[in-house]
Design a protein around this motif. Structure first.
Motif, PDB file in Angstrom:
ATOM      1  N   SER A   1      29.326  46.464 -10.279  1.00 53.62           N
ATOM      2  CA  SER A   1      29.463  47.920 -10.425  1.00 53.62           C
ATOM      3  C   SER A   1      30.821  48.323 -11.006  1.00 53.62           C
ATOM      4  CB  SER A   1      29.284  48.579  -9.045  1.00 53.62           C
ATOM      5  OG  SER A   1      29.544  49.949  -9.137  1.00 53.62           O
ATOM      6  N   SER A   2      30.804  49.278 -11.943  1.00 55.54           N
ATOM      7  CA  SER A   2      32.069  49.770 -12.506  1.00 55.54           C
ATOM      8  C   SER A   2      32.716  50.797 -11.563  1.00 55.54           C
ATOM      9  CB  SER A   2      31.824  50.411 -13.871  1.00 55.54           C
ATOM     10  OG  SER A   2      30.963  51.513 -13.712  1.00 55.54           O
ATOM     11  N   VAL A   3      31.965  51.214 -10.550  1.00 51.71           N
ATOM     12  CA  VAL A   3      32.484  52.223  -9.618  1.00 51.71           C
ATOM     13  C   VAL A   3      32.518  51.637  -8.208  1.00 51.71           C
ATOM     14  CG1 VAL A   3      32.149  54.542  -8.702  1.00 51.71           C
ATOM     15  CG2 VAL A   3      31.458  54.035 -11.037  1.00 51.71           C
ATOM     16  N   HIS A   4      33.615  51.893  -7.519  1.00 52.51           N
ATOM     17  CA  HIS A   4      33.771  51.449  -6.133  1.00 52.51           C
ATOM     18  C   HIS A   4      33.677  52.687  -5.242  1.00 52.51           C
ATOM     19  CE1 HIS A   4      35.836  48.885  -2.956  1.00 52.51           C
ATOM     20  NE2 HIS A   4      35.962  50.107  -2.457  1.00 52.51           N
ATOM     21  N   TYR A   5      32.936  52.573  -4.158  1.00 54.05           N
ATOM     22  CA  TYR A   5      32.700  53.741  -3.292  1.00 54.05           C
ATOM     23  C   TYR A   5      33.393  53.614  -1.942  1.00 54.05           C
ATOM     24  CZ  TYR A   5      29.093  54.733  -6.707  1.00 54.05           C
ATOM     25  OH  TYR A   5      28.434  54.993  -7.877  1.00 54.05           O
ATOM     26  N   TYR A   6      33.981  54.710  -1.511  1.00 53.41           N
ATOM     27  CA  TYR A   6      34.486  54.834  -0.140  1.00 53.41           C
ATOM     28  C   TYR A   6      33.360  55.474   0.682  1.00 53.41           C
ATOM     29  CZ  TYR A   6      37.285  56.488   3.805  1.00 53.41           C
ATOM     30  OH  TYR A   6      37.767  56.735   5.073  1.00 53.41           O
ATOM     31  N   GLN A   7      32.463  54.615   1.180  1.00 54.67           N
ATOM     32  CA  GLN A   7      31.246  55.103   1.827  1.00 54.67           C
ATOM     33  C   GLN A   7      31.504  55.916   3.104  1.00 54.67           C
ATOM     34  OE1 GLN A   7      28.404  51.732   2.106  1.00 54.67           O
ATOM     35  NE2 GLN A   7      29.570  50.780   0.466  1.00 54.67           N
ATOM     36  N   PRO A   8      32.579  55.597   3.878  1.00 51.36           N
ATOM     37  CA  PRO A   8      32.813  56.414   5.079  1.00 51.36           C
ATOM     38  C   PRO A   8      33.015  57.901   4.754  1.00 51.36           C
ATOM     39  CG  PRO A   8      34.049  54.377   5.231  1.00 51.36           C
ATOM     40  CD  PRO A   8      33.468  54.419   3.835  1.00 51.36           C
ATOM     41  N   GLY A   9      33.344  58.208   3.498  1.00 51.04           N
ATOM     42  CA  GLY A   9      33.526  59.620   3.114  1.00 51.04           C
ATOM     43  C   GLY A   9      32.210  60.365   2.924  1.00 51.04           C
ATOM     44  N   TRP A  10      31.093  59.649   2.830  1.00 54.84           N
ATOM     45  CA  TRP A  10      29.830  60.323   2.497  1.00 54.84           C
ATOM     46  C   TRP A  10      29.335  61.242   3.622  1.00 54.84           C
ATOM     47  CZ3 TRP A  10      26.989  55.516  -0.016  1.00 54.84           C
ATOM     48  CH2 TRP A  10      27.671  55.187  -1.197  1.00 54.84           C
ATOM     49  N   THR A  11      29.658  60.892   4.882  1.00 58.51           N
ATOM     50  CA  THR A  11      29.316  61.792   6.000  1.00 58.51           C
ATOM     51  C   THR A  11      30.029  63.133   5.803  1.00 58.51           C
ATOM     52  OG1 THR A  11      29.044  59.953   7.532  1.00 58.51           O
ATOM     53  CG2 THR A  11      29.526  62.095   8.501  1.00 58.51           C
ATOM     54  N   MET A  12      31.273  63.054   5.345  1.00 60.04           N
ATOM     55  CA  MET A  12      32.062  64.280   5.149  1.00 60.04           C
ATOM     56  C   MET A  12      31.537  65.080   3.949  1.00 60.04           C
ATOM     57  SD  MET A  12      34.168  64.058   7.631  1.00 60.04           S
ATOM     58  CE  MET A  12      35.879  64.619   7.659  1.00 60.04           C
ATOM     59  N   VAL A  13      31.012  64.387   2.946  1.00 59.78           N
ATOM     60  CA  VAL A  13      30.388  65.084   1.813  1.00 59.78           C
ATOM     61  C   VAL A  13      29.147  65.827   2.315  1.00 59.78           C
ATOM     62  CG1 VAL A  13      29.267  64.805  -0.440  1.00 59.78           C
ATOM     63  CG2 VAL A  13      31.244  63.376   0.160  1.00 59.78           C
ATOM     64  N   GLY A  14      28.324  65.149   3.107  1.00 60.45           N
ATOM     65  CA  GLY A  14      27.112  65.760   3.658  1.00 60.45           C
ATOM     66  C   GLY A  14      27.410  66.918   4.597  1.00 60.45           C
ATOM     67  N   GLY A  15      28.636  66.942   5.128  1.00 62.80           N
ATOM     68  CA  GLY A  15      29.047  68.022   6.024  1.00 62.80           C
ATOM     69  C   GLY A  15      29.855  69.089   5.318  1.00 62.80           C
ATOM     70  N   GLY A  16      29.962  68.983   3.993  1.00 63.86           N
ATOM     71  CA  GLY A  16      30.659  70.013   3.213  1.00 63.86           C
ATOM     72  C   GLY A  16      32.173  69.946   3.324  1.00 63.86           C
ATOM     73  N   VAL A  17      32.706  68.822   3.776  1.00 63.64           N
ATOM     74  CA  VAL A  17      34.167  68.715   3.957  1.00 63.64           C
ATOM     75  C   VAL A  17      34.838  68.100   2.721  1.00 63.64           C
ATOM     76  CG1 VAL A  17      35.995  67.890   5.492  1.00 63.64           C
ATOM     77  CG2 VAL A  17      33.724  68.356   6.419  1.00 63.64           C
ATOM     78  N   PHE A  18      34.221  67.054   2.142  1.00 64.27           N
ATOM     79  CA  PHE A  18      34.761  66.409   0.939  1.00 64.27           C
ATOM     80  C   PHE A  18      33.863  66.696  -0.263  1.00 64.27           C
ATOM     81  CE2 PHE A  18      36.602  62.338   3.225  1.00 64.27           C
ATOM     82  CZ  PHE A  18      37.570  63.117   3.816  1.00 64.27           C
ATOM     83  N   ASN A  19      34.469  66.722  -1.460  1.00 69.90           N
ATOM     84  CA  ASN A  19      33.681  66.614  -2.693  1.00 69.90           C
ATOM     85  C   ASN A  19      33.337  65.155  -2.889  1.00 69.90           C
ATOM     86  OD1 ASN A  19      33.652  69.243  -3.578  1.00 69.90           O
ATOM     87  ND2 ASN A  19      35.749  69.062  -4.363  1.00 69.90           N
ATOM     88  N   LYS A  20      32.176  64.905  -3.477  1.00 69.71           N
ATOM     89  CA  LYS A  20      31.782  63.498  -3.593  1.00 69.71           C
ATOM     90  C   LYS A  20      32.756  62.701  -4.482  1.00 69.71           C
ATOM     91  CE  LYS A  20      27.973  63.125  -7.089  1.00 69.71           C
ATOM     92  NZ  LYS A  20      28.210  64.071  -8.117  1.00 69.71           N
ATOM     93  N   GLU A  21      33.415  63.387  -5.414  1.00 69.09           N
ATOM     94  CA  GLU A  21      34.318  62.689  -6.346  1.00 69.09           C
ATOM     95  C   GLU A  21      35.468  61.966  -5.632  1.00 69.09           C
ATOM     96  OE1 GLU A  21      33.020  65.716  -6.960  1.00 69.09           O
ATOM     97  OE2 GLU A  21      31.695  64.948  -8.539  1.00 69.09           O
TER      98      GLU A  21
END
Ligand code: FAD
Length: 411
Positions: A38-58
């Protein structure tokens, strides 16, 4: 020391990059190759916060190229097969790569297709999952637009990565609905294939306070088997105390699905796998039980800890230390005691910070007067929101071993 020893790492996710950095910080002359498609690496623990409207997915992703440590060779490819008796692996290009030492860190497989009808409807019809980068924003869209009806949250059989994530999605959604004054119009239910709310009993009382506060219905031993998005219906296998299984149908306006999970196919089918399919390692040294030049860490390995990035943060220095001890013919081995952590986002602004090792033994990082993980706290929220992402990108992936320097002992 065998200076020319070639170390190959399968997977450039949390475990692969952190271990490469930890190795290089010990010896910058090491010959290391990472194989990562993959050319992109993900910080998966942040996805809960994206789903809760706290972080932007970027903010939860970065270019892999920016994270590969200097001096490491990156082969952008998928590993298809491992031949541990010949010390080589096959890539999807058909090429082979040989190694002297192998570190296996490909994460786990999300088995979306094990739930009939799920793949077709994900991302529409009110069906979402924080387990995918592209879908976590849809969770937040659904939460914001729901004012009444049925909201379902599901959890598959263990093991899964971040076992708390299915209920975190529920709490953050409820927290928003409560603030908006609509929670009373929404029937919230948590359908768990398992029989308990959380695997470590010490944290259950604090979580139950929120289950009650949000008036969420807990449905244990209920395993999601099928979804019809268009009809807004979900089906569960419900197991009673005698082991009898019946089907139950539930209508929904929104459903958050945590998919069933397994070891990746190429691992399950390899000689490295244990009976359950995971890379069979010694749970203390993280070395393979049959192949002495192979280590594994992270979600793909067999250790019975909580599969989390927090666990990887502790495991990576241990693998680095122990593999170098092998190369140097030293007995200075470090032992992993199963540390993993799950920050349970019980409301916007508060977290119950579960930190535990093998056997559910509590392993808090901080003394209770600084941070009491058994209670919902604002400090834990600040840790998750502001500090842990920084630690992930700038400390863990750089091989700086804050709070996780391994203690070694001669074995
Ligand atoms: P990954 O980080 O998934 O990396 C695996 C890498 O291997 C990937 O880059 C992949 O492309 C690569 N790969 C796969 N197959 C192959 C192959 N055949 N050949 C080569 N490369 C391959 N953890 C926490 O600590 N705290 C949390 O709050 C938390 N919350 C989470 C919430 C969600 C929604 C999710 C999904 C996860 C969460 N986690 C959390 C778990 C954490 O993200 C994982 O445990 C961690 O990323 C595991 O690291 P890993 O290196 O084993 O796997």
């Amino acid at each position: 020391m065998n200076k020319s020893a070639k170390i190959v790492i399968i997977g450039g996710g949390a475990g692969g990059i952190a271990t490469a950095s930890s190795l290089l910080n010990r010896d910058s002359s090491l010959n290391i190759t990472i194989i990562e498609p993959s050319s992109v690496h993900y910080y998966q623990p942040g996805w809960t916060m994206v789903g809760g409207g706290v972080f932007n997915k970027e903010v939860t992703c970065r270019q892999t190229s920016s994270l590969i440590p200097e001096g490491v060779t990156w082969i952008r490819s998928l590993v298809k097969e491992i031949f541990p008796d010949e010390n080589k692996i096959q890539l999807d290009s058909g090429n082979h790569e040989s190694y002297d030492y192998l570190i296996v860190a490909p994460g786990l497989k999300l088995c979306w297709d094990k739930v009939e009808g799920l793949s077709e409807t994900l991302g529409k019809n009110g069906v979402t999952s924080n387990y995918r980068f592209d879908l976590a924003p849809y969770t937040w869209d659904l939460v914001q637009s729901l004012n009444s009806g049925n909201a379902l949250f599901t959890q598959p059989p263990m093991p899964i990565k971040c076992a708390g994530a299915p209920q975190k999605a529920m709490y953050l959604s409820c927290s928003h609905w409560l603030k908006q004054g609509v929670l009373g119009n929404i029937n919230v239910s948590f359908h768990n294939a398992g029989g308990v709310l959380f695997g470590v009993a010490d944290y259950v009382p604090a979580l139950m306070d929120y289950v009650k506060k949000y008036n969420a219905q807990l449905c244990f031993n209920q395993n999601l088997t099928a979804i019809d998005g268009g009809a807004k219906k979900a089906w569960f296998d419900v197991t009673d105390t005698d082991g009898n299984v019946t089907k139950e149908e539930r209508g929904f306006d929104m459903i958050h699905v945590c998919p069933p999970q397994s070891a990746p196919d190429f691992i399950r089918q390899s000689p490295l796998a244990n009976e359950a399919g995971w890379v069979d390692v010694d749970q203390a040294t993280l070395r393979h039980t049959r192949y002495e030049n192979i280590y594994s860490l992270g979600d793909a390995c067999s250790t019975p800890n909580a599969k989390t990035a927090a666990a990887v943060r502790t495991q990576a220095p241990i693998v680095a230390n122990n593999l170098l001890a092998d190369i140097n013919n030293s007995n200075s081995k470090a032992h992993y005691t199963g540390y993993g952590s799950c920050p349970l986002t019980v409301e916007h602004g508060k977290i119950v910070l579960a930190e535990f090792g093998y056997g559910g033994k509590l392993q808090p990082t901080f003394p209770t007067w600084v941070l009491n993980g058994l209670k919902a706290s604002t400090r834990s929220w600040i840790l998750k929101k502001d500090i842990l992402p920084f630690i992930y990108w700038n400390i863990m992936l750089k091989g700086k071993e804050w709070f996780v320097k391994p203690e070694t002992e001669s074995s």
